[in-house]
Design an enzyme around this catalytic site. Structure first.
Site, PDB file in Angstrom:
ATOM      1  N   CYS A   2     -47.123  53.742 -65.775  1.00 55.75           N
ATOM      2  CA  CYS A   2     -46.651  54.854 -66.592  1.00 55.75           C
ATOM      3  C   CYS A   2     -47.126  54.747 -68.037  1.00 55.75           C
ATOM      4  CB  CYS A   2     -45.133  54.885 -66.575  1.00 55.75           C
ATOM      5  SG  CYS A   2     -44.466  55.002 -64.926  1.00 55.75           S
ATOM      6  N   ARG A  27     -54.712  52.641 -66.811  1.00 53.89           N
ATOM      7  CA  ARG A  27     -53.571  51.827 -66.389  1.00 53.89           C
ATOM      8  C   ARG A  27     -53.184  52.092 -64.944  1.00 53.89           C
ATOM      9  NH1 ARG A  27     -50.187  51.276 -71.613  1.00 53.89           N
ATOM     10  NH2 ARG A  27     -48.367  51.167 -70.316  1.00 53.89           N
ATOM     11  N   TRP A  77     -46.408  56.279 -62.425  1.00 51.78           N
ATOM     12  CA  TRP A  77     -46.705  55.418 -61.273  1.00 51.78           C
ATOM     13  C   TRP A  77     -45.369  55.257 -60.572  1.00 51.78           C
ATOM     14  CZ3 TRP A  77     -45.199  50.601 -59.454  1.00 51.78           C
ATOM     15  CH2 TRP A  77     -46.056  49.992 -58.522  1.00 51.78           C
ATOM     16  N   ASN A 103     -40.689  55.702 -69.557  1.00 52.72           N
ATOM     17  CA  ASN A 103     -41.268  54.508 -68.917  1.00 52.72           C
ATOM     18  C   ASN A 103     -40.153  53.487 -68.769  1.00 52.72           C
ATOM     19  OD1 ASN A 103     -43.748  55.625 -69.148  1.00 52.72           O
ATOM     20  ND2 ASN A 103     -44.573  54.128 -70.597  1.00 52.72           N
ATOM     21  N   GLY A 104     -40.180  52.726 -67.697  1.00 55.04           N
ATOM     22  CA  GLY A 104     -39.162  51.694 -67.508  1.00 55.04           C
ATOM     23  C   GLY A 104     -38.328  52.017 -66.284  1.00 55.04           C
ATOM     24  N   GLU A 478     -56.875  32.543 -55.779  1.00 57.62           N
ATOM     25  CA  GLU A 478     -57.342  33.768 -56.415  1.00 57.62           C
ATOM     26  C   GLU A 478     -58.212  34.574 -55.448  1.00 57.62           C
ATOM     27  OE1 GLU A 478     -56.648  35.645 -58.659  1.00 57.62           O
ATOM     28  OE2 GLU A 478     -58.424  36.829 -59.107  1.00 57.62           O
ATOM     29  N   LYS A 482     -57.562  38.477 -54.301  1.00 61.59           N
ATOM     30  CA  LYS A 482     -58.585  39.519 -54.479  1.00 61.59           C
ATOM     31  C   LYS A 482     -58.826  40.256 -53.163  1.00 61.59           C
ATOM     32  CE  LYS A 482     -58.832  39.832 -57.641  1.00 61.59           C
ATOM     33  NZ  LYS A 482     -58.361  39.581 -58.964  1.00 61.59           N
ATOM     34  N   GLU A 485     -55.757  42.579 -52.232  1.00 64.32           N
ATOM     35  CA  GLU A 485     -55.544  43.812 -52.998  1.00 64.32           C
ATOM     36  C   GLU A 485     -56.644  44.837 -52.760  1.00 64.32           C
ATOM     37  OE1 GLU A 485     -56.823  42.144 -57.402  1.00 64.32           O
ATOM     38  OE2 GLU A 485     -55.441  43.808 -57.321  1.00 64.32           O
ATOM     39  N   HIS A 501     -50.021  21.585 -40.722  1.00 62.84           N
ATOM     40  CA  HIS A 501     -48.566  21.731 -40.864  1.00 62.84           C
ATOM     41  C   HIS A 501     -48.119  23.173 -40.637  1.00 62.84           C
ATOM     42  CE1 HIS A 501     -48.462  17.598 -42.178  1.00 62.84           C
ATOM     43  NE2 HIS A 501     -49.438  17.876 -43.029  1.00 62.84           N
ATOM     44  N   LYS A 595     -53.395  49.054 -63.127  1.00 59.70           N
ATOM     45  CA  LYS A 595     -54.040  48.052 -63.978  1.00 59.70           C
ATOM     46  C   LYS A 595     -53.028  47.357 -64.873  1.00 59.70           C
ATOM     47  CE  LYS A 595     -57.634  45.885 -65.507  1.00 59.70           C
ATOM     48  NZ  LYS A 595     -58.089  44.817 -64.587  1.00 59.70           N
TER      49      LYS A 595
HETATM   50  O1  M6R Z   1     -52.181  42.297 -67.141  1.00 54.60           O
HETATM   51  P1  M6R Z   1     -51.758  41.065 -66.415  1.00 54.60           P
HETATM   52  O2  M6R Z   1     -52.825  40.029 -66.365  1.00 54.60           O
HETATM   53  O3  M6R Z   1     -50.482  40.493 -66.928  1.00 54.60           O
HETATM   54  O4  M6R Z   1     -51.494  41.538 -64.927  1.00 54.60           O
HETATM   55  C1  M6R Z   1     -50.929  40.670 -64.000  1.00 54.60           C
HETATM   56  C2  M6R Z   1     -51.170  41.162 -62.587  1.00 54.60           C
HETATM   57  O5  M6R Z   1     -50.558  42.395 -62.390  1.00 54.60           O
HETATM   58  C3  M6R Z   1     -52.669  41.296 -62.294  1.00 54.60           C
HETATM   59  O6  M6R Z   1     -53.323  40.090 -62.499  1.00 54.60           O
HETATM   60  C4  M6R Z   1     -52.909  41.746 -60.854  1.00 54.60           C
HETATM   61  O7  M6R Z   1     -52.518  40.744 -59.972  1.00 54.60           O
HETATM   62  C5  M6R Z   1     -54.380  42.101 -60.689  1.00 54.60           C
HETATM   63  N1  M6R Z   1     -54.521  43.441 -60.190  1.00 54.60           N
HETATM   64  C6  M6R Z   1     -55.092  41.188 -59.784  1.00 54.60           C
HETATM   65  O8  M6R Z   1     -56.438  41.536 -59.625  1.00 54.60           O
END
Ligand code: M6R
Length: 600
Positions: A2, A27, A77, A103-104, A478, A482, A485, A501, A595
């Protein structure tokens, strides 16, 4: 996520709102709307589940000069209620003269809604935010809009950045509590926004609302603050503006941002490298000495923190813990702890909320962020910017690499400053770090060549395992995030030693198992256990591996034990993107994700 823009100008406000909303688009959002004072003092509301450009076309079809000079806009959002036009902001009160954007999260929205319905209010949406419009309406009789918003916010539990306007009186009021909001005044007009970037082209400086602030936006703003705060916050200079980068030769932003990693690494090493081995980088931050470090973040930033924590403790013995920001309630922070808060956006609500809770005590906070002027940057005791440049793709790629290298420089410098790392050894390590751009470039080339066939071959697989040992495991985490998502396939990461395990049960003929193969002890045994069960092993390692992204690591002391095989992450970024494209997914805007995650 948002975003809010609001303003009063001497010319029609709609073009400002639309341009500001476009700047907030990065965003991530699923609907958009504006409300402006109409020619006959009515609030005119336009909302869409399409893009800002679509809304712009509809506004241009109206007679823009006849639209008012005061208004509010929002990108939504969805959190409460489906994605639909009726749930898009702005929301009105029953009379239609008030419009609000929010927002919030209003945590007591259900109780308030019940109360308001009992008082005869009718609701036009399912969203929590709408209660604010009706609360202000209730409080409005005989009161200024500022006083009515003050009274309404007294009833709220949760977080809010609010903009409220009355189309019959042309009053515009904003309020904030645990959700960022700034105001700014210039010859163009008087503005408020959830992100200074939205209004940056029209202002030189800005002020940041503190929790509980309520402000009337006009030529002579009235600022209501909590007791004990000065009447108005300080003026801050507007940060440099970033132009939205163009794609040039790239098919998507993710591809461009992956490709930029060597350049980002070189920039960081030029900026920070010379201040590491003498401890100056750390000393310039003015932070107290520490005995342990807590890394705080979410998602990819948390993964960067985990990798940094591992390298800190392994190489110096300084203990660390990593806190998932949304789980801060379970954290306990001892004396002499440094909190390193990592966030590319600096606006992540979970991180901000963790810092505003009392759970981290009075530990000093060092922000490592790509946006120094962000809410996190303002909250922290010291800030080091990651210098990755704007990242448009929702999936963090170059900002992860930037956090890793920036964090490593800070840690090395701090260890020198506190006398636990010999400056000569530190200088050698910095020398090795200077090779990062080459290592990354090599990894990109090797991955681009090897990955398309792997993506093709694994496109039917319902899920993926990611394995590594030691530092390699941190990078595998990581890689799994990736892939999840971007491809909407499950992907889980484990330290390879955990296979027997539990997760080995997932492996059957063809199950893709991605291994960060930095030749860690016993990794070969783990790999053969997977292969023996028919798993498709994708080895990210040196020459001869499935993705030879690690090149020849013998020539450097950097890989082991300091940073570990960090460039393996590039191979996993390329794999996630390639597979997502094979599956027809949008790699820059994965479904349901944003984002900047500004709600918790
Ligand atoms: O802006 P930030 O780094 O705090 O965001 C944290 C996560 O939301 C962000 O890293 C998210 O996991 C990414 N989309 C991963 O690619």
């Amino acid at each position: 996520m948002c975003g809010i823009i609001a303003g009063v100008s001497s010319t029609p406000i709609a073009p400002y709102l639309l341009e500001g909303l476009e700047r907030l688009e990065y965003r991530g959002y699923d609907s958009v709307g504006i409300a402006v004072a109409g020619g006959s003092h009515l609030v005119m509301r336009l909302r869409s589940t399409k893009r800002v450009k679509d809304l712009g076309r509809r506004v241009r079809d109206l007679d823009v000069p006849r639209l008012g000079t005061i208004g509010i806009g929002h990108t939504r959002w969805a959190t409460h209620g489906e994605v639909s036009t009726r749930n898009a902001h702005p929301h009105n009160d029953c009379t239609g003269r008030l419009a609000i954007v929010h927002n919030g999260v209003i945590e007591n929205a259900a109780e308030l809604r019940e109360l308001l319905v009992g008082l005869g209010h009718g609701f036009g949406s399912d969203v929590d935010s709408e209660v604010v419009a009706h609360l202000v309406e209730e409080a409005r009789a005989g009161s200024s809009l500022l006083d009515a918003v003050r009274e309404a916010t007294d009833a709220l539990v949760g977080s809010w950045a609010l903009a409220v306007f009355d189309g019959t009186t042309d009053e515009l009021v904003v309020a904030s509590h645990q959700s960022p909001l700034v105001v700014a005044h210039s010859v163009h007009g008087h503005f408020a926004a959830s992100d200074i970037g939205a209004i940056a082209p029209w202002v030189e400086d800005f002020q940041v609302l503190e929790d509980g602030d309520v402000v009337e936006i006009n030529a002579s703003p009235r600022w209501h603050r909590r007791e004990g705060l000065p009447p108005e916050p300080e003026l801050r200079a507007r940060p440099p503006m970033h132009v939205q980068p163009s794609l040039v030769v790239h098919a998507d932003y993710m591809s461009k941002e992956i490709e930029e990693q060597p350049e980002v690494a070189a920039r960081i090493m030029t900026e920070l490298g010379p201040r590491v081995a003498d401890g100056e980088l750390w000393r310039s931050l003015g932070l107290p000495d520490f005995a342990r470090v807590t890394f705080l973040g979410c998602g990819t930033s948390l993964n960067a923190g985990r990798a940094l924590g591992q390298l800190l403790t392994r190489n110096s013995g300084v203990p660390h813990q990593c806190i998932v920001a949304s789980e801060v309630a379970t954290a306990s922070v001892e004396d002499k702890t440094l909190v390193m808060a990592l966030s590319q956006s600096g606006e992540t609500a979970d991180v901000l909320r963790a810092l505003s809770s009392n759970l981290l005590g009075s530990a000093p906070v060092l922000a490592v962020t790509n946006v120094g002027h962000s809410a996190l940057g303002r909250r922290a005791d010291a800030v080091v910017e990651c210098s990755a440049g704007p990242e448009i793709g929702v999936a963090a790629t170059k900002t992860y690499m930037a956090q890793l290298l920036t964090g490593t420089c800070i840690i090395l410098s701090a260890l020198v400053a506190r006398g636990t790392l010999d400056p000569v050894r530190a200088a050698q390590l910095v020398g090795d770090l200077q090779r990062a751009p080459d290592l990354l470039a090599q990894a990109i080339g090797a991955s681009r060549r090897a990955v398309p066939a792997i993506a093709e071959a694994t496109s039917e697989a319902p899920g993926f395992l990611f394995l590594g040992r030691g530092a390699g495991w941190r990078f595998a985490e990581e890689g799994a995030l990736k892939l999840t998502e971007l491809t909407y396939r499950w992907a889980v990461s484990y330290p390879a030693g955990e296979l027997k395990h539990g997760p080995l049960a997932l492996v059957e003929r063809g199950t893709p198992v991605v291994v960060v193969d930095d030749q860690a002890r016993r990794l070969a045994v783990d790999i053969s256990e997977v292969a023996a069960r028919g798993g498709r092993v994708v080895r990210i390692g040196g020459p001869g591996s499935t993705i030879p992204a690690l090149g020849n690591r013998e020539a450097t002391v950097l890989g082991i034990p300091w940073c570990g095989p960090f460039e393996s992450v590039v191979a996993m970024q390329v794999l996630a993107r390639e597979l997502a494209l094979t599956l027809g997914c949008d790699v820059d805007k994965p479904r349901n994700l944003a984002k900047s995650v500004t709600v918790h």
